[in-house]
Write an enzyme that holds these catalytic residues in place. Structure first.
Site, PDB file in Angstrom:
ATOM      1  N   TYR A 146       0.859  -1.204   0.000  1.00  0.00           N
ATOM      2  CA  TYR A 146       0.000   0.000   0.000  1.00  0.00           C
ATOM      3  C   TYR A 146       0.892   1.250   0.000  1.00  0.00           C
ATOM      4  O   TYR A 146       0.744   2.136  -0.854  1.00  0.00           O
ATOM      5  CB  TYR A 146      -0.920  -0.024   1.222  1.00  0.00           C
ATOM      6  CG  TYR A 146      -1.706   1.250   1.463  1.00  0.00           C
ATOM      7  CD1 TYR A 146      -2.567   1.767   0.493  1.00  0.00           C
ATOM      8  CD2 TYR A 146      -1.605   1.932   2.680  1.00  0.00           C
ATOM      9  CE1 TYR A 146      -3.300   2.934   0.728  1.00  0.00           C
ATOM     10  CE2 TYR A 146      -2.341   3.090   2.924  1.00  0.00           C
ATOM     11  CZ  TYR A 146      -3.177   3.594   1.941  1.00  0.00           C
ATOM     12  OH  TYR A 146      -3.895   4.751   2.178  1.00  0.00           O
ATOM     13  N   LYS A 150       1.536   3.994  -3.049  1.00  0.00           N
ATOM     14  CA  LYS A 150       1.297   5.439  -2.879  1.00  0.00           C
ATOM     15  C   LYS A 150       2.567   6.221  -3.226  1.00  0.00           C
ATOM     16  O   LYS A 150       2.505   7.263  -3.875  1.00  0.00           O
ATOM     17  CB  LYS A 150       0.852   5.752  -1.449  1.00  0.00           C
ATOM     18  CG  LYS A 150      -0.584   5.356  -1.144  1.00  0.00           C
ATOM     19  CD  LYS A 150      -1.597   6.303  -1.799  1.00  0.00           C
ATOM     20  CE  LYS A 150      -3.024   6.015  -1.347  1.00  0.00           C
ATOM     21  NZ  LYS A 150      -4.026   6.859  -2.022  1.00  0.00           N
ATOM     22  N   VAL A 189      -9.228   2.374  13.261  1.00  0.00           N
ATOM     23  CA  VAL A 189      -9.205   1.856  14.632  1.00  0.00           C
ATOM     24  C   VAL A 189     -10.273   2.498  15.520  1.00  0.00           C
ATOM     25  O   VAL A 189     -10.894   1.822  16.344  1.00  0.00           O
ATOM     26  CB  VAL A 189      -7.770   1.991  15.214  1.00  0.00           C
ATOM     27  CG1 VAL A 189      -7.298   3.436  15.288  1.00  0.00           C
ATOM     28  CG2 VAL A 189      -7.665   1.360  16.585  1.00  0.00           C
TER      29      VAL A 189
HETATM   30  N1  NAD Z   1      -8.663   6.760   6.109  1.00  0.00           N
HETATM   31  C1  NAD Z   1      -7.476   7.249   6.393  1.00  0.00           C
HETATM   32  O1  NAD Z   1      -7.047   7.226   7.547  1.00  0.00           O
HETATM   33  C2  NAD Z   1      -6.611   7.853   5.307  1.00  0.00           C
HETATM   34  C3  NAD Z   1      -5.492   8.601   5.696  1.00  0.00           C
HETATM   35  C4  NAD Z   1      -4.691   9.160   4.707  1.00  0.00           C
HETATM   36  C5  NAD Z   1      -5.007   9.000   3.382  1.00  0.00           C
HETATM   37  N2  NAD Z   1      -6.089   8.257   3.020  1.00  0.00           N
HETATM   38  C6  NAD Z   1      -6.395   8.150   1.594  1.00  0.00           C
HETATM   39  O2  NAD Z   1      -7.612   8.829   1.379  1.00  0.00           O
HETATM   40  C7  NAD Z   1      -8.333   8.255   0.306  1.00  0.00           C
HETATM   41  C8  NAD Z   1      -9.737   7.901   0.761  1.00  0.00           C
HETATM   42  O3  NAD Z   1      -9.650   6.938   1.801  1.00  0.00           O
HETATM   43  P1  NAD Z   1     -10.898   6.495   2.685  1.00  0.00           P
HETATM   44  O4  NAD Z   1     -10.410   6.177   4.022  1.00  0.00           O
HETATM   45  O5  NAD Z   1     -12.006   7.473   2.505  1.00  0.00           O
HETATM   46  O6  NAD Z   1     -11.245   5.101   1.983  1.00  0.00           O
HETATM   47  P2  NAD Z   1     -12.526   4.603   1.189  1.00  0.00           P
HETATM   48  O7  NAD Z   1     -12.259   3.203   0.787  1.00  0.00           O
HETATM   49  O8  NAD Z   1     -13.756   4.881   1.973  1.00  0.00           O
HETATM   50  O9  NAD Z   1     -12.502   5.543  -0.098  1.00  0.00           O
HETATM   51  C9  NAD Z   1     -11.897   5.159  -1.309  1.00  0.00           C
HETATM   52  C10 NAD Z   1     -12.975   5.180  -2.373  1.00  0.00           C
HETATM   53  O10 NAD Z   1     -12.386   4.848  -3.636  1.00  0.00           O
HETATM   54  C11 NAD Z   1     -13.246   3.971  -4.312  1.00  0.00           C
HETATM   55  N3  NAD Z   1     -12.425   3.189  -5.248  1.00  0.00           N
HETATM   56  C12 NAD Z   1     -11.501   2.235  -4.940  1.00  0.00           C
HETATM   57  N4  NAD Z   1     -10.951   1.741  -6.076  1.00  0.00           N
HETATM   58  C13 NAD Z   1     -11.543   2.407  -7.109  1.00  0.00           C
HETATM   59  C14 NAD Z   1     -11.414   2.339  -8.524  1.00  0.00           C
HETATM   60  N5  NAD Z   1     -10.576   1.472  -9.105  1.00  0.00           N
HETATM   61  N6  NAD Z   1     -12.156   3.167  -9.293  1.00  0.00           N
HETATM   62  C15 NAD Z   1     -13.035   4.045  -8.711  1.00  0.00           C
HETATM   63  N7  NAD Z   1     -13.206   4.143  -7.385  1.00  0.00           N
HETATM   64  C16 NAD Z   1     -12.468   3.331  -6.593  1.00  0.00           C
HETATM   65  C17 NAD Z   1     -13.899   3.112  -3.232  1.00  0.00           C
HETATM   66  O11 NAD Z   1     -15.137   2.554  -3.645  1.00  0.00           O
HETATM   67  C18 NAD Z   1     -14.080   4.147  -2.124  1.00  0.00           C
HETATM   68  O12 NAD Z   1     -15.344   4.780  -2.191  1.00  0.00           O
HETATM   69  C19 NAD Z   1      -7.488   7.075  -0.160  1.00  0.00           C
HETATM   70  O13 NAD Z   1      -6.701   7.498  -1.258  1.00  0.00           O
HETATM   71  C20 NAD Z   1      -6.609   6.760   1.038  1.00  0.00           C
HETATM   72  O14 NAD Z   1      -5.410   6.148   0.650  1.00  0.00           O
HETATM   73  C21 NAD Z   1      -6.908   7.687   3.962  1.00  0.00           C
END
Ligand code: NAD
Length: 314
Positions: A146, A150, A189
């Site tokens: 992962y 990124k 978490v």
């Molecule tokens: N949650 C965290 O703590 C956190 C922290 C830092 C960064 N991020 C980043 O933020 C972003 C959103 O994360 P999140 O926690 O909301 O997760 P999430 O899984 O809820 O959101 C990701 C979304 O992308 C969609 N998706 C996945 N693959 C896809 C594809 N091939 N085509 C179209 N849509 C697709 C999923 O259906 C989902 O709705 C991600 O890029 C993640 O790496 C998350």
């Protein structure tokens, strides 16, 4: 502005869409619903500035070609495979979505000269070595596929800034929590602990629980994401955002449960990919974007708990 949010039906994405609409922009959402839900957008979709929800995959270049005919001003690229353990078990899926998918979006942004905000993560960092926290200068370490994906995507995004002058910004929010986060095994978490507490189940800690996290409330995260797209000051830059305070998972479990007997220690599923100390230094975000978090941990946890109790979405 005309704005595209990929992954806009996901946890953070729906808050980003909400804020963009409140700020008066026209918003399109692209999401394949692999981890998102249209229900996350239910209250937002009715407004006139919500233009279109497209159920589609960022790996589908035909879908992207058609969508980008809308001549966006900014693309917030959040769509990704986000689960560390899944990336260890099935690295190809994460690589395809997070690297190739990002490349496809980047190509469209270049073709149509659209500013791209790329959602990276704090999980790319090597652990914090000092109590001052992690700045953007901190060494990175691809401890999981992962994080590796990124970092690979970040490098591609930055290369379009240097090679083609495309306005891009890389943002690295720290671990984010709040309403709409999934509460299953793949959720964050805070969501998982709260759900187990409310169901009178044990709160399971992987390993000794001494690993720390800098937990960012989702509305603070969304404000950071959105603001990065408004400012030319951060073009070609990498910017962090976090609360600026870390808490051990053990302390978090105590804070959430209020009852130490409910805490259960289990063997870590991926100790080799654990980051022992995550503490954010957000000075750059503050200096360049005027951003700072508004919600402390206790307030954020309370708001999340209230949401979990009130929703039918989980
Ligand atoms: N949650 C965290 O703590 C956190 C922290 C830092 C960064 N991020 C980043 O933020 C972003 C959103 O994360 P999140 O926690 O909301 O997760 P999430 O899984 O809820 O959101 C990701 C979304 O992308 C969609 N998706 C996945 N693959 C896809 C594809 N091939 N085509 C179209 N849509 C697709 C999923 O259906 C989902 O709705 C991600 O890029 C993640 O790496 C998350």
């Amino acid at each position: 502005m005309k704005v595209l949010v990929t992954g806009g039906a996901g946890f953070i994405g729906r808050w980003v869409v909400d804020l963009l609409i409140k700020d008066g922009h026209q918003v399109w959402v692209l999401d394949d619903l692999s981890n998102g839900r249209v229900e996350n957008l239910q209250e937002i979709k009715t407004g006139k500035n919500f233009v279109e929800f497209v159920e589609g995959d960022i790996k589908d270049t035909q879908v992207l070609r058609e969508l980008f005919r809308n001549k966006f001003d900014v693309c917030y690229h959040l769509a990704a495979s986000i689960n560390v353990q899944d990336s260890i078990d099935l690295p190809k899926k994460t690589f395809d979505n997070d690297v190739i998918g990002t490349f496809n979006i980047l190509e469209q942004c270049k073709h149509h000269q659209v500013k791209m905000v790329f959602m990276s993560t704090c999980m790319v960092y090597e652990m914090a070595k000092s109590k001052d926290g992690i700045t953007e200068q901190n060494p990175v370490k691809p401890a999981s596929p992962y994080a590796g994906s990124k970092l690979a995507a970040e490098n591609m995004v930055l290369s379009y800034y240097y090679a083609y002058g495309l306005p891009v910004t890389i943002i690295r929010p720290f671990n984010t929590y709040g309403p709409y986060q999934k509460t299953g095994g793949e959720g964050g978490v805070v969501a998982v602990f709260l759900k187990n507490k409310l169901a009178n189940k044990p709160l399971q800690i992987y390993g000794d629980g001494l690993q720390t996290r800098d937990l960012l409330y989702v509305e603070d995260c969304a404000r950071f994401v959105v603001t990065a797209g408004y400012s030319d000051q951060v073009n070609g830059e990498i910017v962090n955002a976090g609360l600026g305070m870390d808490v051990s998972i053990k302390e978090l479990a105590k804070l959430i449960s209020g009852d130490h007997s409910r805490i259960k220690y289990v063997e870590h599923i991926h100790p080799q990919s654990e980051i022992q100390k995550l503490l954010c230094d957000s000075s750059k975000a503050n200096k360049l974007l005027g951003w700072h978090p508004d919600f402390d941990l206790e307030t954020g946890i309370r708001k999340t708990e209230e949401w979990i109790k009130s929703t039918t979405l989980i």
